[in-house]
Structures are given as structure tokens and as C-alpha cells.
Design a protein around this motif. Sequence first.
Motif, PDB file in Angstrom:
ATOM      1  N   ILE A  95      21.601  -2.381  12.842  1.00 42.00           N
ATOM      2  CA  ILE A  95      22.294  -3.635  13.138  1.00 42.00           C
ATOM      3  C   ILE A  95      23.245  -3.378  14.302  1.00 42.00           C
TER       4      ILE A  95
ATOM      5  N   GLY B 169      26.316  -5.352  16.592  1.00 37.89           N
ATOM      6  CA  GLY B 169      27.140  -6.540  16.775  1.00 37.89           C
ATOM      7  C   GLY B 169      27.311  -6.689  18.287  1.00 37.89           C
ATOM      8  N   ALA B 170      28.543  -6.551  18.747  1.00 39.84           N
ATOM      9  CA  ALA B 170      28.793  -6.627  20.186  1.00 39.84           C
ATOM     10  C   ALA B 170      28.524  -5.280  20.865  1.00 39.84           C
ATOM     11  N   GLY B 171      28.195  -4.261  20.082  1.00 39.56           N
ATOM     12  CA  GLY B 171      27.952  -2.938  20.668  1.00 39.56           C
ATOM     13  C   GLY B 171      29.211  -2.348  21.280  1.00 39.56           C
ATOM     14  N   SER B 172      30.361  -2.682  20.695  1.00 40.53           N
ATOM     15  CA  SER B 172      31.622  -2.201  21.279  1.00 40.53           C
ATOM     16  C   SER B 172      32.132  -0.932  20.599  1.00 40.53           C
ATOM     17  N   ASN B 173      31.390  -0.470  19.604  1.00 39.00           N
ATOM     18  CA  ASN B 173      31.828   0.748  18.916  1.00 39.00           C
ATOM     19  C   ASN B 173      30.636   1.667  18.684  1.00 39.00           C
TER      20      ASN B 173
ATOM     21  N   THR C  98      32.353  -8.110  16.991  1.00 39.04           N
ATOM     22  CA  THR C  98      32.040  -9.265  16.150  1.00 39.04           C
ATOM     23  C   THR C  98      32.806  -9.162  14.831  1.00 39.04           C
TER      24      THR C  98
ATOM     25  N   SER D 235      33.517  -5.725  12.670  1.00 40.14           N
ATOM     26  CA  SER D 235      34.937  -5.457  12.421  1.00 40.14           C
ATOM     27  C   SER D 235      35.248  -5.362  10.926  1.00 40.14           C
TER      28      SER D 235
ATOM     29  N   ARG E 140      33.037  -4.239   8.755  1.00 38.59           N
ATOM     30  CA  ARG E 140      32.456  -2.940   8.360  1.00 38.59           C
ATOM     31  C   ARG E 140      33.406  -1.791   8.697  1.00 38.59           C
TER      32      ARG E 140
ATOM     33  N   ALA F 248      38.341  -2.899  11.321  1.00 43.28           N
ATOM     34  CA  ALA F 248      38.980  -2.817  12.636  1.00 43.28           C
ATOM     35  C   ALA F 248      40.424  -3.294  12.556  1.00 43.28           C
ATOM     36  N   GLY F 249      41.245  -2.749  13.416  1.00 46.02           N
ATOM     37  CA  GLY F 249      42.641  -3.170  13.413  1.00 46.02           C
ATOM     38  C   GLY F 249      43.387  -2.721  14.640  1.00 46.02           C
ATOM     39  N   CYS F 250      44.506  -3.356  14.885  1.00 41.91           N
ATOM     40  CA  CYS F 250      45.422  -2.963  15.963  1.00 41.91           C
ATOM     41  C   CYS F 250      46.688  -3.797  15.826  1.00 41.91           C
TER      42      CYS F 250
ATOM     43  N   ARG G 270      39.906   2.497   9.122  1.00 47.35           N
ATOM     44  CA  ARG G 270      38.599   2.403   9.804  1.00 47.35           C
ATOM     45  C   ARG G 270      37.453   2.731   8.844  1.00 47.35           C
TER      46      ARG G 270
ATOM     47  N   ILE H  56      26.357  -7.631   6.528  1.00 48.55           N
ATOM     48  CA  ILE H  56      27.376  -8.688   6.422  1.00 48.55           C
ATOM     49  C   ILE H  56      26.847  -9.923   7.147  1.00 48.55           C
TER      50      ILE H  56
ATOM     51  N   GLY I 251      36.291   1.613  23.350  1.00 50.26           N
ATOM     52  CA  GLY I 251      37.576   1.720  22.667  1.00 50.26           C
ATOM     53  C   GLY I 251      37.843   3.179  22.331  1.00 50.26           C
TER      54      GLY I 251
END
Length: 318
Positions: free
Chosen positions: A51, A53-57, A120, A124, A126, A129-131, A166, A178, A216
Amino acid sequence: MALEIKENMLLAPYTIYKIGGPARFFAEAASGDDIRYALEFATNRALPFVIMGAGSNMLVSDGGFDGVAIRINGGEVRVDPPADGERLVCDAGVMMARAVLAAAKAGFGGFEWGIGVPGTIGGSVRGNAGCFGGEMRDVLESAEIFDVSQNSKFKIQNSECSFGYRDSIFKKHPEWIILSATLRLKSGDADAIQQEVQRITMERLGKQDIGTKCCGCIFKNTAWEREDTDREKLTMQFPELAAFVNQSHIPTSFLLDRAGLKGTRMGSAVISPKHANFFINEGTASAEDVRKLIERAKEEVHKKFGVLIEEEIQYVGF
Ligand SMILES: Cc1cc2nc3c(=O)[nH]c(=O)nc-3n(C[C@H](O)[C@H](O)[C@H](O)COP(=O)(O)OP(=O)(O)OC[C@H]3O[C@@H](n4cnc5c(N)ncnc54)[C@H](O)[C@@H]3O)c2cc1C
């Protein structure tokens, strides 16, 4: 119309890193029905799936993925009538920023921090995610899950998600996809909420390499209380770490920085001179370049501090 499943699609364009070889099959799905269709396509052919999502991680290997890559992208955000609290119902493929802006518009607070996460909702949840002092576990009420192994849907409550730093139960259950998330937010002043979203955006722009090809933080922050992070021993040897003793984690960017890694490069992959936990693709970096840079960083931090740092990014196709 049946969902289009394409063959031999390069995954690089679907990652923020712009790195990665082809998937044998590739589908983009927004709705639960399309996601299920793509998953059935994989199970019927006994192929593995991944899967996205945005492929950001994620870091996708140069060889790609020999199975079905399912990109969950788009969908709906719905503001539930506040009969009993303020709720935002988001499909998994909705970008965090879109959900934050929908919340702000509705005058729902407590989710402003999410503007800093370019992923996404599904990805996030899964990764919890946080900051800026917030994380998904603070706002998630429940999520709708598709269990590939049972071919059925179920709802999971926040208290059942085993959220940690995380981390969540979903990392132990790759067969749980999800589909959507219900966020429970707080009523507030829409103008003040929007101002806070802007403030966070500006602060982030100053500190991080926004708009570059990266994913990130490569590494998670490093928890105290592990065998290799005894507070007393480490702070005696490295007094500069005393600044973090009252926190639950040592910022790994600090360890990377003090190990002298800023600016280190491998081919066209470079450790950001601005934020040592951001590893940037300057243009033509391969997954192999990034992997080698990660290994080098781990070795150097271990050599200096005796601490083993752990990746936050997810590897695909390695
Ligand atoms: C510039 C930049 C800044 C960042 N800042 C932060 C930050 O401040 N805080 C932070 O926590 N992260 C940050 N990240 C990392 C990243 O944005 C988050 O981890 C984000 O939550 C990942 O979401 P995604 O949709 O991109 O997931 P992807 O990278 O696409 O996937 C990550 C993992 O989640 C799985 N997954 C995705 N969607 C689903 C789903 N619906 N169901 C089940 N599994 C799924 C994938 O299989 C994969 O294993 C940053 C990234 C960048 C590029």
C-alpha cells in the motif's frame, strides 16, 4: 467501471523522494470498493501487495516491487454534524493538509499540527505521525479497516490501536488496510485555528527542507531507557546530551549533527546541511545511494555515541 490496473509502472513519480523502480502491477484507488478490488486482484494471483499513500515516508528499491502496488489517493472529507462532539471523517487517501484545512474551516481545533505532515490520513494513522506537540493518537477516534486475511471490514477504536512513538498496531498487521478515519476534534474559533495553521507552516518552512525530494526524518528519535542509552552513562560521557534528559527521546538529528554528518553525500543523495535527519535526493540519487548513506550514518552515530539509531522510513522492494 472496473478499476484500471496498469502493468510495469515506475513507482518513483509516486514517492516524494522520486526514487524507485517499477511495480509489476499498479492501481490508484480512492474508495473502499476500489481498494478491495485491487487487493482481490493481488490475492487471486497470489501476488504480494504494497500500500502506498503519498509516498512521503518510503524508500522504494531501484529494482521496484514484484507484486501489486496500490496507491490510496484522494477520497472524501466529511464534517459530521456536531450532535455529540466535532468529528471529521476522512477517507484514507485524503492528504493531511486537506483534512487540517477542512477542520479549520469548520472551526475544529486540535489538529493544526497536522499541516506539517505531507502524507495521507491512512499513512499517518499507521505511523502515528506527529509534530509540533501533536500526533494522530491525540485526534483519532476510530478507523475503518479492511482485513485482507479475512476478506472483511471492521472498526477499530483508538484504545485498540496500541499507539506509541511513530508506532501502532497496524505496523504488526500489514494485512489490515486503513480505509477511513474518524477524528474527534474540539470546537474553537475558526480564525484563531487558521492563524495557528499558518504559524506552524511558517515555522516549518524555516526549519526543514520543504519542497525538496526527501522523506522527512529518516530515523526515529532515540528513546532513553534502552540498553545503549543509559541516561547516566551517556550524559557523563557526552554532557551535551544532558539538555534532553527530561525528554522521552534524544533527537536523532542532534546525534547525526554531532557525529559530523551534515552535508555527507553518497552519489546524489546528501544529508541536509539544514536538518541532519533529512536525507535529500539532489536529482539523480538511486535507492542504493540513500541506503548507503543511511548505513554510513548509522555507523558514524554508533562509533561516536555507541547508540544504534532506527529508521522511521519504510522500505519497499528491498
Ligand atoms: C518534508 C517532510 C516532512 C515530514 N514531516 C513529518 C513530521 O513532522 N512528522 C511525521 O510524523 N512525519 C513526517 N514526515 C513523514 C511522512 O509525511 C509521514 O510519515 C506520513 O504520515 C506518511 O504518510 P504517507 O501517506 O506518505 O505514507 P507512505 O509513505 O505512502 O507509506 C508509509 C507506510 O504506511 C503504509 N500505508 C500507507 N497508507 C496506508 C493505509 N491506508 N493502510 C495501511 N497502511 C498504509 C505504507 O504501506 C507504508 O508502509 C515528513 C515527510 C516529508 C517528506
